[in-house]
Structures are given as C-alpha cells and as structure tokens.
Design a protein around this motif. Structure first.
Motif, PDB file in Angstrom:
ATOM      1  N   CYS A 285      23.973  40.707  15.074  1.00 55.67           N
ATOM      2  CA  CYS A 285      25.204  40.764  15.859  1.00 55.67           C
ATOM      3  C   CYS A 285      25.669  42.211  16.011  1.00 55.67           C
TER       4      CYS A 285
ATOM      5  N   CYS B  27      29.373  42.519  20.548  1.00 59.06           N
ATOM      6  CA  CYS B  27      29.615  42.730  21.982  1.00 59.06           C
ATOM      7  C   CYS B  27      30.424  41.609  22.616  1.00 59.06           C
TER       8      CYS B  27
ATOM      9  N   CYS C 164      29.270  38.408  23.149  1.00 60.92           N
ATOM     10  CA  CYS C 164      28.505  37.334  23.780  1.00 60.92           C
ATOM     11  C   CYS C 164      28.278  36.160  22.845  1.00 60.92           C
TER      12      CYS C 164
ATOM     13  N   SER D 278      25.795  35.121  21.301  1.00 66.78           N
ATOM     14  CA  SER D 278      24.606  34.361  21.672  1.00 66.78           C
ATOM     15  C   SER D 278      23.586  34.205  20.544  1.00 66.78           C
TER      16      SER D 278
ATOM     17  N   CYS E 259      25.859  35.647  15.205  1.00 64.67           N
ATOM     18  CA  CYS E 259      27.090  36.219  15.761  1.00 64.67           C
ATOM     19  C   CYS E 259      28.356  35.479  15.328  1.00 64.67           C
TER      20      CYS E 259
ATOM     21  N   ASP F 116      34.883  36.003  18.207  1.00 62.00           N
ATOM     22  CA  ASP F 116      34.924  37.339  18.821  1.00 62.00           C
ATOM     23  C   ASP F 116      36.116  38.150  18.316  1.00 62.00           C
TER      24      ASP F 116
END
Length: 58
Positions: A19, A22, A24, A26, A30, A37
């Motif tokens: 991770c 960013c 995403c 994905s 992450c 986030d």
C-alpha cells in the motif's frame, strides 16, 4: 537534489507491492494499512512515498 530523488524513486520501486496510500485501496493490504483511506487527510497522491518521489522537498 538528484541523489535524493534517485534514492526516493528506488524506495518507490522497491515498495510498489504494498500500500502506498494513494487512495485506490485495490491491493489486499491497502484496507489494513490505509483503512477507509485515512491517509487522504494528509493530501492527495501516494502518501507513503518519500517527499522527494512526490516532487516535494526538492
């Protein structure tokens, strides 16, 4: 400055399997390292990359 950027990009290259913050989310890792986030509060882009790799502190 060039040496710092090269070292930063080497760190980025070596860490692309994890991770990078960013946003995403994905990769399987992450959500563990950047739950919901949370790093977005620090700004846009790959928050786990060195400042020199993000064009900051140059």
């Amino acid at each position: 400055m060039l040496t710092r950027r090269i070292e930063a990009m080497t760190t980025v290259r070596d860490g692309l399997a994890s991770c990078i913050g960013c946003g995403c989310l994905s990769l399987r890792s992450c959500p563990v390292y950047n739950h919901d986030d949370e790093l977005a509060g620090d700004g846009s882009g790959a928050q786990r990359w060195p400042d020199a790799a993000r064009g900051e502190g140059a």
